[in-house]
Scaffold this active site. Structure first.
Site, mmCIF file in Angstrom:
data_model
loop_
_atom_site.group_PDB
_atom_site.id
_atom_site.type_symbol
_atom_site.label_atom_id
_atom_site.label_comp_id
_atom_site.label_asym_id
_atom_site.label_seq_id
_atom_site.Cartn_x
_atom_site.Cartn_y
_atom_site.Cartn_z
ATOM 1 N N LYS A 14 -38.042 -3.451 1.807
ATOM 2 C CA LYS A 14 -36.777 -2.740 2.072
ATOM 3 C C LYS A 14 -36.705 -1.413 1.304
ATOM 4 C CE LYS A 14 -34.101 -6.206 0.748
ATOM 5 N NZ LYS A 14 -35.076 -7.258 0.433
ATOM 6 N N ARG A 89 -25.594 -9.562 0.460
ATOM 7 C CA ARG A 89 -26.541 -10.666 0.288
ATOM 8 C C ARG A 89 -25.865 -12.009 0.543
ATOM 9 N NH1 ARG A 89 -30.337 -7.920 -3.223
ATOM 10 N NH2 ARG A 89 -32.136 -9.147 -3.791
ATOM 11 N N ARG A 123 -46.433 -6.379 -7.263
ATOM 12 C CA ARG A 123 -45.527 -5.229 -7.423
ATOM 13 C C ARG A 123 -45.443 -4.775 -8.881
ATOM 14 N NH1 ARG A 123 -39.763 -5.334 -4.593
ATOM 15 N NH2 ARG A 123 -39.321 -7.143 -5.887
ATOM 16 N N ARG A 156 -41.597 -6.676 -12.910
ATOM 17 C CA ARG A 156 -40.229 -7.156 -13.060
ATOM 18 C C ARG A 156 -40.229 -8.613 -13.518
ATOM 19 N NH1 ARG A 156 -37.126 -5.450 -7.550
ATOM 20 N NH2 ARG A 156 -36.177 -7.471 -7.942
ATOM 21 N N ARG A 167 -35.782 -16.938 -5.870
ATOM 22 C CA ARG A 167 -35.168 -15.851 -5.099
ATOM 23 C C ARG A 167 -35.383 -16.050 -3.605
ATOM 24 N NH1 ARG A 167 -38.210 -11.244 -7.208
ATOM 25 N NH2 ARG A 167 -36.900 -9.819 -6.041
HETATM 26 P P1 AMP Z 1 -33.498 -6.516 -5.663
HETATM 27 O O1 AMP Z 1 -34.097 -5.345 -6.356
HETATM 28 O O2 AMP Z 1 -32.755 -6.134 -4.399
HETATM 29 O O3 AMP Z 1 -34.473 -7.644 -5.431
HETATM 30 O O4 AMP Z 1 -32.376 -7.087 -6.648
HETATM 31 C C1 AMP Z 1 -32.711 -7.583 -7.926
HETATM 32 C C2 AMP Z 1 -31.657 -8.554 -8.402
HETATM 33 O O5 AMP Z 1 -30.392 -7.885 -8.531
HETATM 34 C C3 AMP Z 1 -31.364 -9.742 -7.478
HETATM 35 O O6 AMP Z 1 -32.292 -10.792 -7.631
HETATM 36 C C4 AMP Z 1 -29.967 -10.131 -7.927
HETATM 37 O O7 AMP Z 1 -29.993 -10.819 -9.147
HETATM 38 C C5 AMP Z 1 -29.332 -8.757 -8.183
HETATM 39 N N1 AMP Z 1 -28.691 -8.252 -6.940
HETATM 40 C C6 AMP Z 1 -29.063 -7.191 -6.196
HETATM 41 N N2 AMP Z 1 -28.263 -7.028 -5.133
HETATM 42 C C7 AMP Z 1 -27.354 -8.021 -5.202
HETATM 43 C C8 AMP Z 1 -26.252 -8.428 -4.386
HETATM 44 N N3 AMP Z 1 -25.937 -7.781 -3.254
HETATM 45 N N4 AMP Z 1 -25.535 -9.525 -4.778
HETATM 46 C C9 AMP Z 1 -25.830 -10.189 -5.903
HETATM 47 N N5 AMP Z 1 -26.863 -9.881 -6.702
HETATM 48 C C10 AMP Z 1 -27.617 -8.818 -6.370
#
Ligand code: AMP
Length: 211
Positions: A14, A89, A123, A156, A167
């Site tokens: 994404k 989400r 990654r 990460r 996740r």
């Molecule tokens: P990402 O980089 O999109 O994988 O986001 C990393 C982490 O940020 C996720 O695993 C969640 O812990 C938090 N996060 C990101 N976006 C959201 C969201 N829309 N709702 C809740 N937690 C989020």
């Protein structure tokens, strides 16, 4: 004016695809994950709160995330549009968003689980500028060092095997129901995000947005 959403499991690409697509439409790329990571780096109140959840691979509570996004998309630089990456989400987040804005299109990035795992495990991210690499698919010129700013690359905490599993399970449970939600609204488009060439995925995303 384009108001878009990218939905897809972790590792579908994404963020990478959004970074290519947004300049074409002159819209803002809004990644909640990036916003949280930035806040964690700066050790702000938001960052400290988010870290408790993020490192464990859990979702940050809706009341924190929804407000963050609503404030961000109300800013002037979003007048021409935006692409939300990683938000909504949950169904609750989608409903909250619907109260404020009308979304034009939702692009679903599909890829099988073995592709997601391979992408997530390899990654690496620049500590300094946030650019994303992959040890095999998108390697930096010099191992462990960012091509652009020479910052140190790191993995990460939530890309380590235990958190990845959690996740992906969370995606199936909380986020996948959004596919039906947006399909019913008639604004969902699917693309094949497992194609080996990044250019092909970007082209398909642009076509889906313009269709
Ligand atoms: P990402 O980089 O999109 O994988 O986001 C990393 C982490 O940020 C996720 O695993 C969640 O812990 C938090 N996060 C990101 N976006 C959201 C969201 N829309 N709702 C809740 N937690 C989020």
């Amino acid at each position: 004016m384009k108001r878009l959403i990218f939905i897809g499991p972790q590792g579908a690409g994404k963020g990478t695809i959004a970074a290519h697509v947004c300049p074409k439409f002159e819209i803002q790329h809004i990644s909640t994950g990036d916003m949280f990571r930035e806040a964690m780096k700066k050790e702000t109140e938001l960052g400290k709160k988010a870290k408790e959840y993020i490192d464990k691979g859990e979702l940050v509570p809706d009341e924190v995330t929804v407000e963050l996004v609503k404030e961000r998309i109300s800013r002037k630089d979003c007048y021409n549009g935006f692409l939300l990456d990683g938000f909504p989400r949950t169904i609750n987040q989608a409903k909250e968003l619907d109260k404020d804005v009308e979304i034009d299109k939702v692009i679903l990035l599909e890829a099988p689980e073995e592709v997601l795992m391979q992408r997530l495990q390899g990654r690496r991210i620049c500590k300094n500028c946030g650019k994303v690499y992959h040890t095999e698919n998108i390697p930096p010129k010099k191992e462990g060092v960012c091509d652009i700013c020479e910052g140190e690359l790191y993995q990460r905490e939530d890309d380590k095997p235990e958190a990845i599993k959690k996740r992906l399970e969370l995606y199936k449970k909380e986020t996948a129901p959004l596919i039906e939600y947006y399909k019913e609204k008639g604004i969902l488009k699917k693309i094949d995000a497992a194609q080996p060439e990044l250019k092909d995925i970007v082209d398909d995303a642009v076509k889906a947005i313009e269709s």
